[in-house]
Write an enzyme that holds these catalytic residues in place. Structure first.
Site: not given
Ligand SMILES: Cc1nc(NNC(=O)[C@H](CC2CCCC2)CN(O)CO)c(F)c(N2CCN3CCOC[C@@H]3C2)n1
Ligand code: NI
Length: 186
Positions: A113, A156-157, A160
């Site tokens: 997160c 997850h969102e 929040h």
């Molecule tokens: C799974 C993932 N989690 C990343 N980060 N965490 C987040 O998004 C948190 C939210 C996610 C955590 C688990 C479920 C939701 C943010 N949160 O706290 C919001 O509440 C990523 F960055 C990521 N990816 C895969 C796809 N890729 C495409 C190209 O660019 C990079 C990107 C990286 N996959």
């Molecule tokens: Ni988060």
């Protein structure tokens, strides 16, 4: 544009509050917030811009994480092949999970997160499929079914918006426990 300095970290009470419903038509402030929440994801998913602005990449961002206790979150789940359109991309406003599968699912690598600086290992069991109702920035209501990766991200969102963080769901005794009907995603 939001930078990491704008992301509220665990310990700030706003992350444990019930966010307020958003009223329509959107105020200019709420329209700007919706834009900025999605812009963060777009910039963070571009390797060059992500690096340039020192961001942590994200596929979702909820308003309370930037200090706004409002029921609004951006979700941008890319396709496997980045040349394809994203699997799901929208700003979900006043989202409600109207039904969910008994079957559970979890991301194989666990979750992280942007508001939680330390890693918290363990499976985060969620519904494998959900039916989601939400309103978009134009005031159109949506009633959609999501499964697997986009379903996990939306849960997850939406957590929040109710003051829940991913590690609240991790089994303290055995973080990597898994019941046999649970599927693994992604
Ligand atoms: C799974 C993932 N989690 C990343 N980060 N965490 C987040 O998004 C948190 C939210 C996610 C955590 C688990 C479920 C939701 C943010 N949160 O706290 C919001 O509440 C990523 F960055 C990521 N990816 C895969 C796809 N890729 C495409 C190209 O660019 C990079 C990107 C990286 N996959
Ligand atoms: Ni988060």
């Amino acid at each position: 544009m939001f930078l990491m300095k704008d992301i509220v970290r665990d310990g700030d009470p706003v992350l444990r509050q019930q966010a307020q419903k958003v009223t329509f038509p959107l105020s200019d402030e709420d329209r700007q917030l919706a834009h900025d929440l999605m812009e963060y994801l777009e910039v963070s998913q571009d390797p060059e811009l992500c690096e340039k602005y020192g961001l942590r990449a994200g596929v979702g961002l909820a308003a309370p994480q930037v200090g706004a206790s409002k029921m609004m979150a951006s979700v941008m789940v890319p396709a496997e092949d980045e040349n394809e359109e994203p699997v799901f991309k929208d700003v979900i406003i006043n989202p409600v999970i109207v039904s969910n599968s008994v079957q559970r699912g979890a991301l194989t690598e666990g979750e992280g997160c942007l508001s939680v600086d330390q890693d918290v290992p363990g499976y985060v069991p969620r519904s494998a499929r959900i039916t989601l109702e939400y309103t978009d920035v134009d005031g159109n209501s949506h009633h959609i079914r999501l499964k697997n990766y986009p379903a996990i991200v939306c849960q997850h969102e939406i957590d929040h918006l109710h003051g829940v963080l991913f590690y609240d769901h991790i089994d303290k005794e055995n973080p990597f426990s898994k019941s046999d009907d649970e599927i693994f995603i992604y």
